[in-house]
Scaffold this active site. Structure first.
Site, PDB file in Angstrom:
ATOM      1  N   LYS A 116       0.996  -1.126  -0.037  1.00 27.36           N
ATOM      2  CA  LYS A 116       0.074  -0.250  -0.188  1.00 27.36           C
ATOM      3  C   LYS A 116       0.914   1.336  -0.034  1.00 27.36           C
ATOM      4  O   LYS A 116       2.070   1.093   0.593  1.00 27.36           O
ATOM      5  CB  LYS A 116      -0.805   0.173   1.193  1.00 27.36           C
ATOM      6  CG  LYS A 116      -2.070   0.877   0.972  1.00 27.36           C
ATOM      7  CD  LYS A 116      -3.220   0.189   0.253  1.00 27.36           C
ATOM      8  CE  LYS A 116      -4.580   0.664   0.223  1.00 27.36           C
ATOM      9  NZ  LYS A 116      -5.481  -0.306  -0.235  1.00 27.36           N
TER      10      LYS A 116
HETATM   11  N1  GLU Z   1      -7.031  -0.029  -3.490  1.00 25.55           N
HETATM   12  C1  GLU Z   1      -7.797  -1.108  -3.877  1.00 25.55           C
HETATM   13  C2  GLU Z   1      -7.817  -1.948  -2.624  1.00 25.55           C
HETATM   14  O1  GLU Z   1      -7.774  -1.602  -1.487  1.00 25.55           O
HETATM   15  C3  GLU Z   1      -7.169  -1.646  -5.025  1.00 25.55           C
HETATM   16  C4  GLU Z   1      -5.809  -2.567  -5.102  1.00 25.55           C
HETATM   17  C5  GLU Z   1      -5.457  -2.904  -6.303  1.00 25.55           C
HETATM   18  O2  GLU Z   1      -6.108  -3.099  -7.353  1.00 25.55           O
HETATM   19  O3  GLU Z   1      -4.174  -3.305  -6.438  1.00 25.55           O
HETATM   20  O4  GLU Z   1      -8.366  -3.074  -2.740  1.00 25.55           O
END
Ligand code: GLU
Length: 427
Positions: A116
């Site tokens: 993240k």
């Molecule tokens: N931000 C989204 C989540 O929390 C998507 C993450 C992604 O597709 O890598 O799942």
């Protein structure tokens, strides 16, 4: 700071997302009887990159923003997860969100680990030019750990396909050639996937449909309440209303909520939000607070905003039959206990909102193969994956007599543990 593994007493009322994530992990590890060594690995992120991001403001001044990219675990594949731009981002929060990505990819059974990113900023106060410079410089600073085989970012809170384009372009400029598979959630024109933009919301609807079938709930007669009207909340509300015939009685955003027991038209609410910047003040509805919204009687409550919304303090006021967590980490472990006692069926975040990363996986695969799928193919494949993950989690919850969150964690932790055992601890 190395996180020690403890049984962890309840942390509320100020439970941070990381405390919540560690407590959830702990509950699953106890159920699984996992070796303490593996739990110790999972309680700590693999790496944390902290960067300063200087940006030329439009007024000629220079501002420096703080940014993070965290890799939680890569035992099952490259690190995967979104980037959020938000004034309240903290490193601890990004660690928790990266950890949740590891479990989500494992529940979805896609070959990624968890990551993240976050930049502490208020994107609403930045011009488009400032946002682009911020994104490009942040990308440049974290590019040493990015790449299609290393770490693939995606959109998250207050980031979107345009931001992903700048990330893709910046990384590509460094390489001297286009690298579309370095990021997902891109616009179609530069190698994005059909269906990615609505994938988290659509996946959430598929999970709700599976749960409704298991519980004998008719969605075309169901009332729905949605907290958060960003990408996930608005898409989920739209699809439930337009494709499932559900009645969306209340929605909210960061400024407050609106309620009409007779039902709202989410498309009209979206138009109103585009025009005015908020859902509040919508015609034929009553303005309510986010707290009031969470306690409205309904069949399905969808928290699709930020972490820590349903807590020990307000869980007893929840009057929904089912909660589908569109957001990451909206419910604390102590609230889970209350909800369980009340008989509320919770589809946990690491199952309910995996649609986004599942279609990110499809986008990555399409980019690497230079072969693109139709929207129907994407949605059908997403539906199958959501149904499979739901049924796996539901079976474990029935078999072990645990709630859906614990069941999802048991599956995820077991999969990552197995990969770790097979790979071994280097050196
Ligand atoms: N931000 C989204 C989540 O929390 C998507 C993450 C992604 O597709 O890598 O799942």
């Amino acid at each position: 700071m190395i996180m020690e593994v403890s049984t962890g007493e309840p942390f509320e009322p100020s439970a941070s997302p990381l405390q919540v994530a560690l407590r959830q992990l702990n509950i699953a590890c106890e159920k699984l009887g996992l070796e303490p060594g593996l739990q110790r690995i999972f309680a700590n992120p693999k790496r944390i990159l902290t960067v300063s991001v200087p940006v030329n403001r439009d007024d000629g001044s220079i501002e420096v923003f703080q940014g993070y990219r965290v890799h939680h675990n890569v035992a099952r594949g490259p690190a995967k997860g979104g980037i959020r731009f938000h004034p309240q981002v903290t490193m601890e929060e990004v660690i928790a969100l990266a950890m949740w990505m590891t479990w989500k990819c494992a529940v979805a059974d896609i070959p990624f680990g968890g990551a993240k990113g976050g930049v502490v900023c208020d994107p609403k106060s930045l011009s488009q030019g400032e946002l682009e410079r911020l994104t490009r410089r942040f990308t440049s600073e974290i590019s040493i750990i990015l790449g299609p085989e290393k770490d693939i970012p995606a959109p998250d809170v207050y980031t979107n396909p345009q931001v992903m384009s700048w990330i893709m372009d910046t990384f590509s400029m460094h390489c001297g050639f286009s690298v579309p598979a370095v990021v997902t959630g891109k616009p179609l024109e530069i190698g994005g996937s059909q269906g990615r933009n609505e994938a988290t919301g659509r996946g959430c609807v598929y999970a709700i449909q599976e749960a409704a079938a298991a519980l004998g709930l008719k969605l075309n007669q169901a009332s729905v309440v949605v907290q958060g009207f960003g990408n996930v909340g608005s898409t989920t509300a739209l699809i439930l209303h337009e494709e499932c015939g559900a009645k969306v009685v209340a929605v909210s955003d960061s400024t407050g909520g609106i309620y009409n027991p007779g039902g709202l038209d989410p498309r009209k609410v979206l138009g109103h939000k585009k025009r005015t910047g908020t859902v509040t003040g919508f015609t034929d509805s009553e303005d309510i607070s986010n707290q009031e919204l969470l306690s409205l009687p309904c069949d399905v409550l969808i928290p699709a905003a930020l972490e820590g919304q349903i807590t020990r303090e307000n869980a007893h006021t929840v009057s929904a039959k089912m909660i589908a967590e569109g957001a990451n980490g909206p419910t604390t472990p102590e609230a889970d206990v209350v909800l369980r006692e009340k008989g509320v069926f919770v589809i946990p975040d690491i199952l309910a909102n995996i649609g986004g990363v599942v279609v990110s996986y499809f986008e990555w695969v399409q980019g690497l193969q230079h072969f693109f799928w139709s929207r129907e193919e994407v949605n059908e494949e997403l539906r199958k994956r959501m149904a499979r993950s739901f049924s796996e989690v539901y079976s474990v919850s029935q078999e072990h007599r645990v709630d859906m969150r614990t069941a999802a964690y048991m599956i995820a932790v077991r999969r990552v543990a197995e990969a770790t055992r097979i790979r071994g601890i280097y050196p």
